[in-house]
Design an enzyme around this catalytic site. Structure first.
Site, PDB file in Angstrom:
ATOM      1  CE  LYS A 233      59.917  19.259  78.698  1.00 16.01           C
ATOM      2  NZ  LYS A 233      58.837  18.627  78.023  1.00 16.01           N
TER       3      LYS A 233
ATOM      4  CD1 TRP B 124      54.629  18.263  84.137  1.00 11.33           C
ATOM      5  CD2 TRP B 124      54.381  15.604  84.406  1.00 11.33           C
ATOM      6  NE1 TRP B 124      54.348  17.702  82.707  1.00 11.33           N
ATOM      7  CE2 TRP B 124      54.641  16.104  82.747  1.00 11.33           C
ATOM      8  CE3 TRP B 124      55.296  14.550  84.300  1.00 11.33           C
ATOM      9  CZ2 TRP B 124      54.246  15.239  81.840  1.00 11.33           C
ATOM     10  CZ3 TRP B 124      55.034  13.652  83.688  1.00 11.33           C
ATOM     11  CH2 TRP B 124      54.778  14.194  82.262  1.00 11.33           C
TER      12      TRP B 124
ATOM     13  CG  ASP C   1      60.534  18.803  87.711  1.00 15.63           C
ATOM     14  OD1 ASP C   1      61.758  19.178  87.135  1.00 15.63           O
ATOM     15  OD2 ASP C   1      59.969  17.975  87.825  1.00 15.63           O
TER      16      ASP C   1
END
Length: 355
Positions: free
Chosen positions: A191, A100, A167
Site C-alpha cells: 500500500k 480484514w 494491522d
C-alpha cells in the site's frame, strides 16, 4: 497520463521505478540482476540492513523491538499473531471494523477463544465503534487501523490495558505513530511501503514465546528475528524496492512531511465530495480514512456514466469494492496532489455536463 487510485498493489514514485528497473538489469555494479543475486551475498545483506535502519529511523522504533521482513501478507499474520501470542485455551480480543478485521478474528478463533469487543457490521462498517471495553484477561487486543474497503480509519489507539496488536497494512508510514504504544504492528507492504510480496512486522521482543506453544519455526517471530529476516529465502526484490521507497520517503522529510501532504490530499477530495450534489461519502465523517476515500453517486444510475468519463480522463482504479459499490479513491503516499486535482476536475466536469 494515468492517475492510479488503485487500492493495491500501490502506486510508487517514478524515481523508485526507474532505479528498481535498472537493478533488474544490473544491481550495484555486480554484473548480476537483483533477481539473481544470492540472498546470502554481502550486497543483499546490506539491502536488508539499510531497509531495517530506515524503518527504525522513519517510525522511531525503540531498540527493544525487532523489525522483520516476512512473506505471506497480512493474511499470514492473521495466523502468526495467535500462534505466537495466544496460549492454549487462552482468549484474544478483536475489534471488528471490516472484512480484514473479521478474517483476522476468524483465523485466531481456530487457535483459541476470540471475543469480539465491538463491531460496526450492523451498518456495513461505515463507522468505528466507540465506548467498548476490552477484557483484562485477554492475551492481546487486535484491531485494524485502516479499512480499505469501507473507507474508515482509526487515528488514536484505543486505550486498553493489555498487549495491543494492529494491522496497519494500508496506512503504515502515512502518518506519525508512536510505535511504543503498540506491542506488535504488521503491514503488507503493497500500500505505502513497496511492492507486493513482503510484510513488515514490528514486534516487542518480550513477546517472543509468549503463547507457550510449540510453533513451527517458519511461523516463529523469534526465529526470524534471530536470523535477521533471513531464516528462509526472503522476497529479495520486494525488500529491495521497499528500501528504495523508504529512501524516497526519508528524502522527502519523512513520515512527518508525508502526513501533512496526505491530510491536504484527503481534505481536497472530501471537500469536493461534500460540495458536489452528485456525490456523497459512505463513511461517517468523523471516521473517514485518509488512505481510502469511498463515495457513491446520489443517483446510482449515473455511476456508469461517471466511470466512463473518469476512464477518458485517465483515472484508474476508482471503481468501489463490491461490498460498498460506487467509487474508491486510494490516496497512498506516492499519489500526487495533481492526481487528486484531476479527479476533482472530473467530478466538476460531470456536474456541469449533467446539470
Amino acid at each position: 497520463m494515468k492517475h492510479n487510485f488503485g487500492a493495491g498493489p500501490c502506486i510508487l514514485p517514478k524515481e523508485v521505478f526507474q532505479e528498481a528497473s535498472q537493478a533488474v538489469i544490473e544491481f550495484n555494479n555486480t554484473g548480476l540482476s537483483i533477481l539473481e543475486i544470492s540472498h546470502r551475498s554481502k550486497e543483499f545483506e546490506q539491502v536488508v540492513i539499510e531497509a531495517e535502519a530506515l524503518v527504525r529511523e522513519l517510525l522511531h522504533v525503540p531498540e527493544n523491538y525487532s523489525v522483520l521482513f516476512l512473506q505471506g501478507g497480512a493474511s499470514q499474520q492473521f495466523a502468526m499473531v495467535p500462534m505466537n501470542l495466544l496460549p492454549e485455551g487462552g482468549k484474544a480480543a478483536y475489534l471488528d471494523t471490516g472484512v480484514w478485521a473479521s478474517k483476522a478474528a476468524k483465523e485466531a478463533s481456530k487457535l483459541g477463544n476470540v471475543e469480539i469487543v465491538a463491531s460496526s457490521s450492523d451498518k456495513n462498517y461505515t463507522y468505528i465503534p466507540q465506548g467498548f471495553s476490552v477484557p483484562s484477561d485477554a492475551a492481546y487486543f487486535h484491531f485494524t487501523s485502516n479499512n480499505t474497503i469501507y473507507g474508515t480509519e482509526i487515528f488514536e489507539k484505543p486505550a486498553v490495558g493489555i498487549p495491543t496488536v494492529v494491522d496497519m497494512s494500508s496506512d503504515i508510514l502515512s502518518r506519525v505513530i508512536n510505535v511504543a504504544d503498540y506491542d506488535l504492528i504488521y503491514a503488507g507492504a503493497q500500500k505505502n511501503m513497496g511492492p507486493a510480496g513482503v510484510t513488515l512486522v514490528i514486534v516487542k521482543n518480550e513477546l517472543f514465546g509468549k503463547s507457550g506453544r510449540t510453533v513451527p519455526t517458519i511461523f516463529d517471530y523469534q526465529a526470524h528475528a534471530k536470523a535477521g529476516s533471513m531464516y528462509n529465502t526472503p522476497p529479495v526484490y520486494s525488500i529491495y524496492v521497499s528500501m528504495l521507497n523508504l529512501r524516497w520517503l526519508k528524502a522527502k522529510g519523512g513520515v512527518e512531511v508525508i502526513e501533512q501532504e496526505n491530510i491536504i490530499k484527503a481534505r481536497t477530495l472530501y471537500d469536493e465530495i461534500d460540495r458536489n450534489p452528485f456525490f456523497k461519502g459512505t463513511a461517517n465523517v468523523e471516521d473517514r480514512s485518509r488512505m481510502n476515500i469511498t463515495f457513491v453517486m446520489d443517483t446510482p444510475e449515473q455511476e456508469a456514466a461517471f466511470l466512463n468519463l473518469a476512464k477518458e480522463r485517465g483515472l484508474v482504479g476508482i471503481k468501489g469494492h463490491r461490498s460498498v459499490g460506487g467509487f474508491r479513491a486510494s490516496v497512498y503516499n506516492a499519489l500526487t496532489i495533481s492526481s487528486i486535482n484531476a479527479l476533482v476536475d472530473t467530478m466538476r466536469e460531470f456536474e456541469e455536463k449533467t446539470k
